[in-house]
Design an enzyme around this catalytic site. Structure first.
Site, PDB file in Angstrom:
ATOM      1  N   GLU A 174       0.858  -0.746  -0.318  1.00 11.14           N
ATOM      2  CA  GLU A 174      -0.222   0.491   0.076  1.00 11.14           C
ATOM      3  C   GLU A 174       0.924   1.024   0.076  1.00 11.14           C
ATOM      4  O   GLU A 174       0.619   2.111   1.050  1.00 11.14           O
ATOM      5  CB  GLU A 174      -0.788   0.255   1.135  1.00 11.14           C
ATOM      6  CG  GLU A 174      -2.298  -0.952   1.351  1.00 11.14           C
ATOM      7  CD  GLU A 174      -3.389  -0.948   1.703  1.00 11.14           C
ATOM      8  OE1 GLU A 174      -2.765   0.285   2.873  1.00 11.14           O
ATOM      9  OE2 GLU A 174      -4.203  -1.495   2.120  1.00 11.14           O
ATOM     10  N   GLU A 292      -5.277  -8.413  -0.153  1.00 11.19           N
ATOM     11  CA  GLU A 292      -6.211  -7.768   1.095  1.00 11.19           C
ATOM     12  C   GLU A 292      -7.824  -7.398   0.902  1.00 11.19           C
ATOM     13  O   GLU A 292      -8.240  -6.766   0.201  1.00 11.19           O
ATOM     14  CB  GLU A 292      -5.435  -7.130   1.477  1.00 11.19           C
ATOM     15  CG  GLU A 292      -4.970  -6.718   2.379  1.00 11.19           C
ATOM     16  CD  GLU A 292      -4.171  -5.830   3.321  1.00 11.19           C
ATOM     17  OE1 GLU A 292      -5.128  -5.047   3.684  1.00 11.19           O
ATOM     18  OE2 GLU A 292      -2.908  -5.542   3.337  1.00 11.19           O
TER      19      GLU A 292
HETATM   20  O1  AHR Z   1      -5.578  -5.715   7.296  1.00 11.98           O
HETATM   21  C1  AHR Z   1      -5.339  -4.012   8.010  1.00 11.98           C
HETATM   22  C2  AHR Z   1      -4.717  -3.140   7.178  1.00 11.98           C
HETATM   23  O2  AHR Z   1      -5.828  -3.134   6.275  1.00 11.98           O
HETATM   24  C3  AHR Z   1      -3.048  -4.336   6.274  1.00 11.98           C
HETATM   25  O3  AHR Z   1      -1.609  -3.674   6.850  1.00 11.98           O
HETATM   26  C4  AHR Z   1      -2.668  -2.450   5.381  1.00 11.98           C
HETATM   27  O4  AHR Z   1      -2.325  -3.310   4.237  1.00 11.98           O
HETATM   28  C5  AHR Z   1      -4.716  -1.966   4.984  1.00 11.98           C
HETATM   29  O5  AHR Z   1      -4.742  -0.953   5.056  1.00 11.98           O
END
Ligand code: AHR
Length: 513
Positions: A174, A292
Protein backbone atom coordinates in the site's frame (compact mmCIF):
# COMPACT_ATOMS: atom_id res chain seq x y z
CA UNK A 1 -43.88 -11.92 -1.94
CA UNK A 2 -41.38 -14.27 -3.58
CA UNK A 3 -39.32 -12.94 -6.49
CA UNK A 4 -38.11 -15.16 -9.37
CA UNK A 5 -34.74 -15.35 -11.04
CA UNK A 6 -33.11 -17.69 -13.53
CA UNK A 7 -29.56 -18.83 -14.14
CA UNK A 8 -28.50 -20.89 -17.17
CA UNK A 9 -25.33 -22.95 -17.19
CA UNK A 10 -23.63 -24.67 -20.11
CA UNK A 11 -20.85 -27.18 -19.57
CA UNK A 12 -18.70 -25.85 -22.42
CA UNK A 13 -18.80 -22.20 -21.37
CA UNK A 14 -15.83 -22.05 -19.01
CA UNK A 15 -14.32 -18.76 -17.83
CA UNK A 16 -11.08 -20.24 -16.44
CA UNK A 17 -9.85 -22.99 -14.13
CA UNK A 18 -10.24 -22.34 -10.39
CA UNK A 19 -6.80 -21.28 -9.16
CA UNK A 20 -6.25 -22.40 -5.54
CA UNK A 21 -4.42 -19.08 -5.07
CA UNK A 22 -7.89 -17.48 -4.78
CA UNK A 23 -8.24 -19.00 -1.31
CA UNK A 24 -5.34 -17.23 0.36
CA UNK A 25 -5.37 -15.40 3.68
CA UNK A 26 -3.22 -12.93 5.56
CA UNK A 27 -1.29 -12.93 8.85
CA UNK A 28 -0.04 -9.55 10.02
CA UNK A 29 1.74 -8.57 13.21
CA UNK A 30 -1.37 -6.57 14.15
CA UNK A 31 -3.38 -6.91 17.35
CA UNK A 32 -3.69 -10.57 18.37
CA UNK A 33 -3.34 -12.16 14.94
CA UNK A 34 0.11 -13.64 15.65
CA UNK A 35 0.49 -13.43 19.45
CA UNK A 36 -2.56 -15.06 21.02
CA UNK A 37 -3.75 -16.15 17.57
CA UNK A 38 -1.35 -18.50 15.78
CA UNK A 39 1.11 -18.46 18.64
CA UNK A 40 0.28 -18.90 22.32
CA UNK A 41 2.89 -20.81 24.34
CA UNK A 42 1.23 -22.38 27.36
CA UNK A 43 -2.19 -22.79 25.75
CA UNK A 44 -3.57 -26.35 26.31
CA UNK A 45 -3.60 -27.07 22.56
CA UNK A 46 -0.13 -25.65 21.91
CA UNK A 47 2.57 -27.81 20.30
CA UNK A 48 6.34 -27.81 20.84
CA UNK A 49 6.67 -24.64 18.70
CA UNK A 50 4.10 -22.67 20.67
CA UNK A 51 1.50 -22.89 17.87
CA UNK A 52 -2.14 -23.27 18.90
CA UNK A 53 -3.34 -26.68 17.67
CA UNK A 54 -7.00 -25.65 17.69
CA UNK A 55 -6.20 -22.71 15.39
CA UNK A 56 -4.15 -24.91 13.06
CA UNK A 57 -7.13 -27.28 12.77
CA UNK A 58 -9.50 -24.44 11.91
CA UNK A 59 -7.05 -23.00 9.38
CA UNK A 60 -6.96 -26.39 7.63
CA UNK A 61 -10.76 -26.59 7.74
CA UNK A 62 -10.97 -23.09 6.24
CA UNK A 63 -9.12 -24.45 3.20
CA UNK A 64 -6.52 -21.70 3.06
CA UNK A 65 -4.00 -22.16 0.23
CA UNK A 66 -1.46 -19.38 0.80
CA UNK A 67 -0.79 -16.90 3.59
CA UNK A 68 0.60 -13.38 3.16
CA UNK A 69 3.01 -12.26 5.92
CA UNK A 70 4.15 -10.20 7.93
CA UNK A 71 1.90 -7.29 6.84
CA UNK A 72 0.23 -5.08 5.81
CA UNK A 73 1.24 -1.72 7.15
CA UNK A 74 3.48 -3.50 9.67
CA UNK A 75 5.73 -4.72 6.85
CA UNK A 76 6.67 -1.18 5.82
CA UNK A 77 8.67 -0.64 9.03
CA UNK A 78 9.78 -4.23 9.68
CA UNK A 79 13.35 -5.43 9.98
CA UNK A 80 13.22 -9.15 9.25
CA UNK A 81 16.59 -9.81 10.94
CA UNK A 82 15.06 -8.80 14.29
CA UNK A 83 12.80 -11.86 14.17
CA UNK A 84 15.43 -14.58 13.58
CA UNK A 85 18.10 -16.18 15.76
CA UNK A 86 18.32 -16.83 19.51
CA UNK A 87 15.35 -15.34 21.35
CA UNK A 88 17.53 -13.63 23.94
CA UNK A 89 19.18 -11.61 21.19
CA UNK A 90 16.02 -10.47 19.44
CA UNK A 91 15.32 -6.80 20.10
CA UNK A 92 11.89 -5.42 21.01
CA UNK A 93 10.92 -2.62 18.62
CA UNK A 94 8.23 0.00 18.24
CA UNK A 95 5.79 -0.84 15.46
CA UNK A 96 4.74 2.55 14.11
CA UNK A 97 1.94 1.12 11.98
CA UNK A 98 -0.20 0.02 14.93
CA UNK A 99 1.62 1.84 17.80
CA UNK A 100 2.46 -1.50 19.39
CA UNK A 101 5.52 -3.02 21.00
CA UNK A 102 6.85 -5.87 18.85
CA UNK A 103 8.75 -8.46 20.89
CA UNK A 104 10.04 -10.28 17.78
CA UNK A 105 9.54 -13.62 19.54
CA UNK A 106 7.75 -14.78 16.38
CA UNK A 107 9.55 -14.14 13.10
CA UNK A 108 10.32 -15.66 9.72
CA UNK A 109 11.58 -19.05 10.93
CA UNK A 110 8.55 -19.51 13.22
CA UNK A 111 6.21 -18.44 10.41
CA UNK A 112 7.77 -20.90 7.97
CA UNK A 113 7.44 -23.74 10.48
CA UNK A 114 3.82 -22.74 11.01
CA UNK A 115 3.09 -22.72 7.23
CA UNK A 116 4.41 -26.29 6.98
CA UNK A 117 2.10 -27.42 9.77
CA UNK A 118 -0.87 -25.55 8.31
CA UNK A 119 -0.16 -26.89 4.80
CA UNK A 120 -0.13 -23.40 3.23
CA UNK A 121 2.20 -21.60 0.84
CA UNK A 122 3.95 -18.44 2.14
CA UNK A 123 3.58 -15.08 0.39
CA UNK A 124 6.16 -12.65 1.78
CA UNK A 125 5.67 -8.90 1.81
CA UNK A 126 8.92 -6.98 1.44
CA UNK A 127 9.58 -3.73 3.27
CA UNK A 128 9.90 -1.16 0.50
CA UNK A 129 8.76 1.58 2.89
CA UNK A 130 11.66 2.23 5.27
CA UNK A 131 13.99 -0.19 3.47
CA UNK A 132 14.89 -1.15 -0.07
CA UNK A 133 16.49 -3.50 -2.56
CA UNK A 134 19.49 -4.42 -0.44
CA UNK A 135 17.39 -5.71 2.45
CA UNK A 136 15.05 -7.46 0.01
CA UNK A 137 18.00 -9.33 -1.50
CA UNK A 138 19.34 -10.20 1.94
CA UNK A 139 16.02 -11.65 2.98
CA UNK A 140 15.86 -13.61 -0.28
CA UNK A 141 19.32 -15.04 0.36
CA UNK A 142 18.47 -15.96 3.97
CA UNK A 143 15.22 -17.62 2.95
CA UNK A 144 15.94 -19.29 -0.38
CA UNK A 145 19.66 -19.96 -0.81
CA UNK A 146 20.69 -23.55 -0.01
CA UNK A 147 23.90 -22.66 1.89
CA UNK A 148 27.58 -21.61 1.73
CA UNK A 149 26.83 -17.90 1.91
CA UNK A 150 26.75 -15.70 5.01
CA UNK A 151 22.97 -15.34 5.24
CA UNK A 152 21.93 -18.82 4.13
CA UNK A 153 24.42 -20.28 6.62
CA UNK A 154 22.83 -18.10 9.28
CA UNK A 155 19.45 -19.71 8.51
CA UNK A 156 21.04 -23.15 8.81
CA UNK A 157 22.55 -22.16 12.15
CA UNK A 158 19.05 -21.17 13.22
CA UNK A 159 17.89 -24.72 12.57
CA UNK A 160 16.51 -24.60 9.02
CA UNK A 161 18.83 -26.79 6.95
CA UNK A 162 16.63 -26.75 3.84
CA UNK A 163 15.96 -23.46 2.03
CA UNK A 164 12.40 -22.20 2.28
CA UNK A 165 12.04 -21.76 -1.50
CA UNK A 166 9.54 -18.91 -1.09
CA UNK A 167 8.16 -18.26 -4.56
CA UNK A 168 5.61 -15.46 -4.05
CA UNK A 169 6.73 -11.97 -2.99
CA UNK A 170 4.85 -8.68 -2.62
CA UNK A 171 6.99 -5.71 -3.63
CA UNK A 172 5.91 -3.63 -0.62
CA UNK A 173 2.48 -2.81 0.77
CA UNK A 174 0.00 0.00 0.00
CA UNK A 175 2.69 2.54 -0.85
CA UNK A 176 0.02 4.72 -2.49
CA UNK A 177 -1.45 5.42 0.99
CA UNK A 178 -0.29 8.51 2.93
CA UNK A 179 -0.58 6.43 6.14
CA UNK A 180 2.09 4.04 4.89
CA UNK A 181 5.65 4.36 6.22
CA UNK A 182 7.65 5.38 3.16
CA UNK A 183 4.53 6.44 1.20
CA UNK A 184 5.49 7.26 -2.38
CA UNK A 185 4.25 8.96 -5.51
CA UNK A 186 3.37 6.51 -8.29
CA UNK A 187 6.53 7.21 -10.31
CA UNK A 188 8.76 6.87 -7.23
CA UNK A 189 7.20 3.54 -6.31
CA UNK A 190 7.27 2.29 -9.90
CA UNK A 191 11.01 2.87 -9.99
CA UNK A 192 11.70 1.11 -6.66
CA UNK A 193 9.42 -1.81 -7.58
CA UNK A 194 11.12 -2.21 -10.97
CA UNK A 195 14.58 -2.11 -9.39
CA UNK A 196 13.62 -4.61 -6.69
CA UNK A 197 12.01 -6.94 -9.23
CA UNK A 198 15.03 -6.78 -11.52
CA UNK A 199 17.42 -7.47 -8.66
CA UNK A 200 15.36 -10.37 -7.29
CA UNK A 201 15.07 -11.94 -10.72
CA UNK A 202 18.85 -11.71 -11.04
CA UNK A 203 18.92 -14.27 -8.21
CA UNK A 204 15.92 -16.30 -9.40
CA UNK A 205 13.97 -15.52 -12.60
CA UNK A 206 11.23 -17.95 -11.53
CA UNK A 207 9.93 -15.87 -8.59
CA UNK A 208 6.29 -14.71 -8.68
CA UNK A 209 6.32 -10.97 -7.99
CA UNK A 210 3.38 -8.75 -7.05
CA UNK A 211 3.58 -4.97 -7.43
CA UNK A 212 1.43 -2.71 -5.24
CA UNK A 213 -1.69 -1.50 -6.94
CA UNK A 214 -4.07 0.79 -5.10
CA UNK A 215 -5.03 0.32 -1.47
CA UNK A 216 -8.64 0.79 -2.54
CA UNK A 217 -10.67 1.80 -5.57
CA UNK A 218 -11.76 4.96 -3.70
CA UNK A 219 -8.20 6.29 -3.55
CA UNK A 220 -7.88 9.55 -5.52
CA UNK A 221 -4.94 8.06 -7.41
CA UNK A 222 -6.75 4.80 -8.33
CA UNK A 223 -6.23 4.05 -12.02
CA UNK A 224 -3.42 6.53 -12.58
CA UNK A 225 -1.30 4.71 -9.96
CA UNK A 226 -1.81 1.36 -11.73
CA UNK A 227 -1.02 2.87 -15.13
CA UNK A 228 2.27 4.45 -13.98
CA UNK A 229 3.37 1.35 -12.03
CA UNK A 230 2.53 -1.03 -14.87
CA UNK A 231 4.28 1.08 -17.51
CA UNK A 232 7.54 0.71 -15.58
CA UNK A 233 7.14 -2.90 -14.42
CA UNK A 234 5.08 -4.72 -17.04
CA UNK A 235 7.88 -7.10 -18.07
CA UNK A 236 9.13 -7.55 -14.50
CA UNK A 237 6.10 -8.54 -12.43
CA UNK A 238 3.44 -11.25 -12.52
CA UNK A 239 0.59 -9.61 -10.64
CA UNK A 240 -0.58 -6.19 -9.49
CA UNK A 241 -2.47 -5.95 -6.22
CA UNK A 242 -5.88 -4.53 -5.37
CA UNK A 243 -7.24 -4.12 -1.83
CA UNK A 244 -10.96 -4.04 -1.07
CA UNK A 245 -12.70 -3.66 2.30
CA UNK A 246 -16.41 -3.07 2.94
CA UNK A 247 -18.56 -2.14 5.95
CA UNK A 248 -22.30 -1.99 6.46
CA UNK A 249 -23.02 1.65 7.26
CA UNK A 250 -26.69 2.64 6.98
CA UNK A 251 -27.47 0.96 3.64
CA UNK A 252 -27.98 -2.77 4.20
CA UNK A 253 -29.10 -3.42 0.61
CA UNK A 254 -26.04 -1.63 -0.77
CA UNK A 255 -23.77 -3.45 1.68
CA UNK A 256 -25.19 -6.83 0.62
CA UNK A 257 -24.35 -5.83 -2.97
CA UNK A 258 -20.66 -5.10 -2.21
CA UNK A 259 -19.69 -7.60 -4.91
CA UNK A 260 -20.82 -4.99 -7.46
CA UNK A 261 -18.00 -2.73 -6.31
CA UNK A 262 -15.42 -5.51 -6.37
CA UNK A 263 -16.55 -6.46 -9.90
CA UNK A 264 -16.10 -2.86 -11.08
CA UNK A 265 -12.72 -2.44 -9.39
CA UNK A 266 -11.33 -5.67 -10.85
CA UNK A 267 -12.63 -4.80 -14.31
CA UNK A 268 -11.12 -1.30 -14.15
CA UNK A 269 -7.70 -2.69 -13.21
CA UNK A 270 -8.00 -5.35 -15.94
CA UNK A 271 -8.72 -2.64 -18.53
CA UNK A 272 -5.61 -0.72 -17.46
CA UNK A 273 -3.48 -3.88 -17.61
CA UNK A 274 -4.71 -4.58 -21.16
CA UNK A 275 -4.22 -0.98 -22.21
CA UNK A 276 -0.64 -0.74 -20.89
CA UNK A 277 0.14 -4.15 -22.42
CA UNK A 278 -1.16 -3.03 -25.82
CA UNK A 279 0.66 0.29 -25.79
CA UNK A 280 3.96 -1.19 -24.61
CA UNK A 281 3.76 -4.08 -27.06
CA UNK A 282 4.00 -6.58 -24.18
CA UNK A 283 2.16 -9.87 -24.40
CA UNK A 284 2.85 -10.70 -20.75
CA UNK A 285 -0.43 -11.57 -19.01
CA UNK A 286 -0.34 -9.71 -15.69
CA UNK A 287 -2.77 -11.09 -13.11
CA UNK A 288 -4.61 -9.24 -10.36
CA UNK A 289 -3.78 -10.16 -6.75
CA UNK A 290 -6.66 -9.11 -4.50
CA UNK A 291 -4.27 -9.67 -1.64
CA UNK A 292 -6.38 -7.95 1.03
CA UNK A 293 -10.16 -8.23 0.98
CA UNK A 294 -12.87 -8.58 3.61
CA UNK A 295 -15.59 -6.84 5.56
CA UNK A 296 -13.76 -4.49 7.94
CA UNK A 297 -15.42 -2.07 10.41
CA UNK A 298 -12.45 0.28 10.08
CA UNK A 299 -14.43 3.40 11.02
CA UNK A 300 -15.17 1.93 14.50
CA UNK A 301 -11.48 1.52 15.26
CA UNK A 302 -9.68 4.51 13.84
CA UNK A 303 -9.19 6.18 17.22
CA UNK A 304 -7.65 2.97 18.65
CA UNK A 305 -4.76 2.95 16.19
CA UNK A 306 -2.63 5.39 18.23
CA UNK A 307 -2.49 4.04 21.81
CA UNK A 308 -0.01 6.11 23.81
CA UNK A 309 1.31 3.21 25.90
CA UNK A 310 2.55 1.06 22.97
CA UNK A 311 0.83 -2.18 24.13
CA UNK A 312 1.99 -5.62 23.06
CA UNK A 313 -0.52 -7.60 20.96
CA UNK A 314 -3.54 -5.47 21.97
CA UNK A 315 -7.14 -6.39 21.14
CA UNK A 316 -7.59 -4.62 17.80
CA UNK A 317 -10.37 -4.88 15.21
CA UNK A 318 -11.92 -8.02 16.70
CA UNK A 319 -15.53 -7.34 15.67
CA UNK A 320 -17.87 -10.33 15.72
CA UNK A 321 -19.11 -10.88 12.17
CA UNK A 322 -22.83 -10.87 11.45
CA UNK A 323 -24.95 -12.98 9.11
CA UNK A 324 -25.03 -9.96 6.77
CA UNK A 325 -21.21 -9.83 6.83
CA UNK A 326 -21.08 -13.54 5.94
CA UNK A 327 -23.44 -12.97 3.00
CA UNK A 328 -21.18 -10.15 1.79
CA UNK A 329 -18.05 -12.30 2.14
CA UNK A 330 -19.81 -15.05 0.15
CA UNK A 331 -20.78 -12.44 -2.46
CA UNK A 332 -17.19 -11.17 -2.72
CA UNK A 333 -16.02 -14.76 -3.32
CA UNK A 334 -18.57 -15.02 -6.15
CA UNK A 335 -17.03 -11.90 -7.69
CA UNK A 336 -13.50 -13.37 -7.36
CA UNK A 337 -14.61 -16.64 -9.01
CA UNK A 338 -16.35 -14.80 -11.85
CA UNK A 339 -13.05 -13.06 -12.56
CA UNK A 340 -10.96 -16.23 -12.38
CA UNK A 341 -9.53 -15.32 -15.79
CA UNK A 342 -8.02 -12.11 -14.32
CA UNK A 343 -7.69 -12.60 -10.55
CA UNK A 344 -4.79 -14.96 -10.00
CA UNK A 345 -4.60 -14.78 -6.20
CA UNK A 346 -6.60 -13.36 -3.32
CA UNK A 347 -6.08 -13.11 0.46
CA UNK A 348 -8.86 -12.83 2.99
CA UNK A 349 -7.57 -10.22 5.45
CA UNK A 350 -6.86 -11.41 8.04
CA UNK A 351 -6.79 -14.95 9.46
CA UNK A 352 -7.04 -14.99 13.27
CA UNK A 353 -8.57 -12.47 15.73
CA UNK A 354 -7.82 -9.25 13.81
CA UNK A 355 -10.48 -8.72 11.08
CA UNK A 356 -10.70 -12.50 11.05
CA UNK A 357 -12.87 -15.59 10.45
CA UNK A 358 -11.23 -17.40 13.41
CA UNK A 359 -11.33 -16.04 16.96
CA UNK A 360 -9.54 -17.19 20.09
CA UNK A 361 -9.91 -16.64 23.82
CA UNK A 362 -6.58 -16.40 25.68
CA UNK A 363 -6.07 -19.81 27.30
CA UNK A 364 -9.54 -20.80 26.06
CA UNK A 365 -11.26 -22.08 22.93
CA UNK A 366 -11.09 -20.99 19.31
CA UNK A 367 -14.28 -20.59 17.27
CA UNK A 368 -15.60 -19.92 13.78
CA UNK A 369 -17.01 -16.51 12.93
CA UNK A 370 -20.07 -16.34 10.64
CA UNK A 371 -17.74 -15.35 7.77
CA UNK A 372 -15.78 -18.59 8.21
CA UNK A 373 -18.47 -20.65 6.50
CA UNK A 374 -18.77 -19.11 3.03
CA UNK A 375 -14.97 -19.11 2.79
CA UNK A 376 -14.58 -22.74 3.90
CA UNK A 377 -17.43 -23.98 1.70
CA UNK A 378 -16.24 -22.09 -1.36
CA UNK A 379 -12.64 -23.25 -0.89
CA UNK A 380 -13.84 -26.85 -0.48
CA UNK A 381 -16.26 -26.98 -3.42
CA UNK A 382 -15.12 -24.43 -6.05
CA UNK A 383 -13.02 -26.85 -8.10
CA UNK A 384 -12.36 -27.55 -11.75
CA UNK A 385 -13.59 -24.81 -14.08
CA UNK A 386 -15.60 -21.66 -13.39
CA UNK A 387 -18.63 -21.69 -15.70
CA UNK A 388 -20.21 -18.65 -17.28
CA UNK A 389 -23.49 -17.98 -15.40
CA UNK A 390 -26.26 -16.34 -17.43
CA UNK A 391 -28.45 -14.66 -14.80
CA UNK A 392 -31.84 -13.02 -15.31
CA UNK A 393 -33.01 -11.39 -12.08
CA UNK A 394 -35.19 -8.55 -10.80
CA UNK A 395 -33.33 -5.46 -9.67
CA UNK A 396 -33.36 -3.44 -6.46
CA UNK A 397 -32.31 0.11 -5.60
CA UNK A 398 -29.31 0.75 -3.36
CA UNK A 399 -28.01 4.13 -2.29
CA UNK A 400 -24.39 3.03 -2.86
CA UNK A 401 -24.57 1.43 -6.28
CA UNK A 402 -27.94 2.44 -7.74
CA UNK A 403 -29.96 -0.38 -9.29
CA UNK A 404 -28.42 -3.87 -8.93
CA UNK A 405 -29.67 -7.43 -9.62
CA UNK A 406 -31.01 -9.07 -6.46
CA UNK A 407 -29.23 -12.32 -7.28
CA UNK A 408 -25.58 -12.98 -7.96
CA UNK A 409 -24.20 -16.38 -8.88
CA UNK A 410 -20.96 -18.20 -9.68
CA UNK A 411 -20.75 -21.87 -10.66
CA UNK A 412 -17.94 -24.37 -11.03
CA UNK A 413 -17.81 -27.78 -12.69
CA UNK A 414 -15.36 -30.16 -11.06
CA UNK A 415 -13.54 -33.23 -12.35
CA UNK A 416 -16.26 -35.53 -11.01
CA UNK A 417 -18.91 -33.71 -13.05
CA UNK A 418 -20.41 -31.95 -9.99
CA UNK A 419 -21.67 -28.39 -10.44
CA UNK A 420 -21.27 -26.19 -7.35
CA UNK A 421 -23.50 -23.16 -7.52
CA UNK A 422 -22.74 -20.26 -5.15
CA UNK A 423 -25.65 -17.84 -4.94
CA UNK A 424 -26.32 -14.69 -2.98
CA UNK A 425 -29.77 -13.15 -2.47
CA UNK A 426 -28.96 -9.50 -1.82
CA UNK A 427 -32.53 -8.48 -1.11
CA UNK A 428 -32.85 -7.67 2.61
CA UNK A 429 -36.58 -8.52 2.75
CA UNK A 430 -37.68 -10.81 -0.13
CA UNK A 431 -37.21 -14.51 -0.88
CA UNK A 432 -36.16 -15.39 -4.42
CA UNK A 433 -36.98 -18.60 -6.29
CA UNK A 434 -33.92 -19.36 -8.38
CA UNK A 435 -34.40 -21.59 -11.41
CA UNK A 436 -31.16 -23.29 -12.44
CA UNK A 437 -31.40 -24.34 -16.09
CA UNK A 438 -28.90 -26.57 -17.87
CA UNK A 439 -28.21 -25.91 -21.54
CA UNK A 440 -27.34 -29.58 -22.06
CA UNK A 441 -27.60 -32.96 -20.35
CA UNK A 442 -30.43 -35.13 -19.10
CA UNK A 443 -31.60 -33.95 -15.69
CA UNK A 444 -30.28 -32.48 -12.46
CA UNK A 445 -29.57 -34.64 -9.42
CA UNK A 446 -29.20 -32.74 -6.17
CA UNK A 447 -26.19 -33.54 -3.98
CA UNK A 448 -26.26 -30.94 -1.17
CA UNK A 449 -27.79 -27.53 -0.54
CA UNK A 450 -26.88 -25.33 2.44
CA UNK A 451 -27.57 -21.71 3.31
CA UNK A 452 -26.33 -18.94 5.61
CA UNK A 453 -29.31 -16.81 6.62
CA UNK A 454 -31.16 -15.82 9.78
CA UNK A 455 -34.27 -13.95 10.91
CA UNK A 456 -31.76 -11.61 12.55
CA UNK A 457 -29.19 -10.51 9.96
CA UNK A 458 -27.06 -9.13 12.77
CA UNK A 459 -26.80 -12.42 14.67
CA UNK A 460 -23.18 -13.33 15.52
CA UNK A 461 -21.11 -16.16 16.98
CA UNK A 462 -19.47 -15.53 20.34
CA UNK A 463 -17.35 -17.40 22.87
CA UNK A 464 -20.55 -18.28 24.76
CA UNK A 465 -22.63 -19.09 21.69
CA UNK A 466 -20.11 -20.17 19.02
CA UNK A 467 -22.61 -21.98 16.78
CA UNK A 468 -25.38 -19.37 16.70
CA UNK A 469 -24.62 -18.75 13.00
CA UNK A 470 -23.75 -21.78 10.85
CA UNK A 471 -24.82 -23.30 7.54
CA UNK A 472 -28.26 -24.90 7.59
CA UNK A 473 -30.13 -27.08 5.17
CA UNK A 474 -31.52 -24.94 2.34
CA UNK A 475 -34.65 -27.08 2.10
CA UNK A 476 -36.07 -29.02 -0.79
CA UNK A 477 -34.77 -28.36 -4.31
CA UNK A 478 -37.44 -29.10 -6.90
CA UNK A 479 -36.13 -30.85 -10.00
CA UNK A 480 -37.85 -31.10 -13.35
CA UNK A 481 -35.55 -32.41 -16.05
CA UNK A 482 -33.00 -29.76 -16.88
CA UNK A 483 -34.44 -27.31 -14.33
CA UNK A 484 -33.79 -27.22 -10.59
CA UNK A 485 -35.49 -24.68 -8.34
CA UNK A 486 -34.27 -23.43 -4.96
CA UNK A 487 -35.86 -20.83 -2.71
CA UNK A 488 -33.22 -18.43 -1.40
CA UNK A 489 -34.16 -16.59 1.83
CA UNK A 490 -33.68 -12.81 2.07
CA UNK A 491 -30.10 -11.66 2.75
CA UNK A 492 -28.65 -15.12 2.24
CA UNK A 493 -25.69 -16.97 0.76
CA UNK A 494 -26.20 -20.53 -0.51
CA UNK A 495 -24.24 -23.43 -1.90
CA UNK A 496 -26.16 -25.88 -4.10
CA UNK A 497 -24.33 -28.93 -5.47
CA UNK A 498 -25.89 -30.65 -8.47
CA UNK A 499 -25.05 -33.37 -10.95
CA UNK A 500 -26.14 -33.28 -14.55
CA UNK A 501 -24.38 -36.24 -16.09
CA UNK A 502 -22.03 -33.81 -17.84
CA UNK A 503 -18.55 -35.04 -18.66
CA UNK A 504 -15.88 -33.96 -16.20
CA UNK A 505 -14.67 -30.47 -17.13
CA UNK A 506 -16.16 -28.41 -19.98
CA UNK A 507 -14.92 -29.26 -23.44
CA UNK A 508 -15.03 -27.33 -26.65
CA UNK A 509 -15.92 -30.50 -28.57
CA UNK A 510 -19.27 -30.55 -26.77
CA UNK A 511 -19.97 -27.10 -28.14
CA UNK A 512 -19.43 -28.21 -31.67
CA UNK A 513 -21.32 -31.51 -31.20
O1 AHR B 1 -5.46 -5.55 7.09
C1 AHR B 1 -5.29 -4.38 7.83
C2 AHR B 1 -4.55 -3.29 7.09
O2 AHR B 1 -5.31 -2.88 5.98
C3 AHR B 1 -3.23 -3.67 6.47
O3 AHR B 1 -2.18 -3.60 7.37
C4 AHR B 1 -3.06 -2.64 5.40
O4 AHR B 1 -2.28 -3.11 4.33
C5 AHR B 1 -4.48 -2.29 5.00
O5 AHR B 1 -4.69 -0.92 4.99
Amino acid sequence: MTLSAQVRLDPWEAIAPVDRGLFGSFVEHMGRCVYGGLFEPGHPSTDEDGFRGDVLELVRELGVSLVRYPGGNFASGYRWEDGVGPLAQRPARLDLAWHSRESNVFGLDEFMRWTRKAGVEPLMTLNLGTRGIREALELLEYANHPGRSELSDRRITHGAREPYRIRRWCLGNELDGPWQLGHKMAAEYARVAAEAARAMRQYDPGLRLIACGSSGASMPTFGEWERVVLEETVELIDEISLHAYYEEGDDLAGFLASGVDLDRSIEQVATIIDDVGRRSGSDKRIGIAVDEWNVWYLSRHLERFRPVDWPEAPVLCEDAYTVADAVVVGGLLISLLRHADRVTSACLAQLVNTIAPIKTAPGGPAWREATFYPVALTAAHARGQVLQSHVTAPRMETSRYGSVPVIDVAATLDDDGVVSLFAVNRHPGERVTLDVGAGAGDGWHVATAVVISDEDVHAVNTLDDPLRVRPRDLGAITVEGRHAQAVLPPASWSLVRLRQGWPAGPTRSLASA
